[in-house]
Design a protein around this motif. Sequence first.
Motif, PDB file in Angstrom:
ATOM      1  N   LEU A 141       0.825  -1.209   0.000  1.00  0.00           N
ATOM      2  CA  LEU A 141       0.000   0.000   0.000  1.00  0.00           C
ATOM      3  C   LEU A 141       0.861   1.262   0.000  1.00  0.00           C
ATOM      4  O   LEU A 141       0.629   2.181  -0.797  1.00  0.00           O
ATOM      5  N   GLN A 142       1.842   1.295   0.877  1.00  0.00           N
ATOM      6  CA  GLN A 142       2.683   2.487   0.983  1.00  0.00           C
ATOM      7  C   GLN A 142       3.446   2.748  -0.317  1.00  0.00           C
ATOM      8  O   GLN A 142       3.585   3.895  -0.754  1.00  0.00           O
ATOM      9  N   ILE A 145       0.874   4.015  -3.050  1.00  0.00           N
ATOM     10  CA  ILE A 145       0.437   5.385  -2.762  1.00  0.00           C
ATOM     11  C   ILE A 145       1.539   6.380  -3.121  1.00  0.00           C
ATOM     12  O   ILE A 145       1.286   7.407  -3.756  1.00  0.00           O
ATOM     13  N   ARG A 152      -5.199   6.145  -0.451  1.00  0.00           N
ATOM     14  CA  ARG A 152      -5.126   4.812   0.140  1.00  0.00           C
ATOM     15  C   ARG A 152      -6.313   3.967  -0.328  1.00  0.00           C
ATOM     16  O   ARG A 152      -6.159   2.772  -0.609  1.00  0.00           O
TER      17      ARG A 152
END
Length: 202
Positions: A141-142, A145, A152
């Motif tokens: 996810l990080q 993004i 998110r």
Amino acid sequence: MNNTTPIIGLAGGIGSGKSTITKCFNAIGIQSVDADDVARFVVKPGSDCLSQIHQHYGDSILLKDGSLNRSALRTIIFNEPKERLWLESLTHPAIRKEIQTQLNNTSSKYALLVHPLLFETKQNTICQFVIAIDVSSEIQLQRVIARDQISRENAEKIIATQLSNSERINRADLVLENSGNINEMNAKVITLHEKILELLVC
């Protein structure tokens, strides 16, 4: 199909570090075909796929230079499941054909097929072995993004369309854990490369 070069799949979801790992394999002489690169190639300006996408969505899907507005398309397909299915029915056959063409032109000890949807598109069936990248969903996810400058929520939607990390690992033959620094990854790839060569001899 080129039978002289064995094909090893590298399966990992978006943000799993496929590009970095691929470079490690390239550095030791292993050629690769990246499905993401092929996906961009089949919708380049002048392609049949881009023409049909343009007809389907109109001018808003194009940038000023005539290339595909990926951000606009991503927003549409991840909010409208039917549109994602339409797009996949158009692009997946073209991607599959181009992947095979590029694989046929490889000549290293084996070729790496790098694919975020290896199992979902059944491209694993052309691979002798499949490596799954093991990475936590939070790290994914990080990375997504930060790289794509998206929310998110949208990153989670993209990841949700792909197999989970555990499902991918369960279906693969080999696992490559992706944490730590680049030196550690280089060492892991060399060890895995030697293992693959042993398996191909068996």
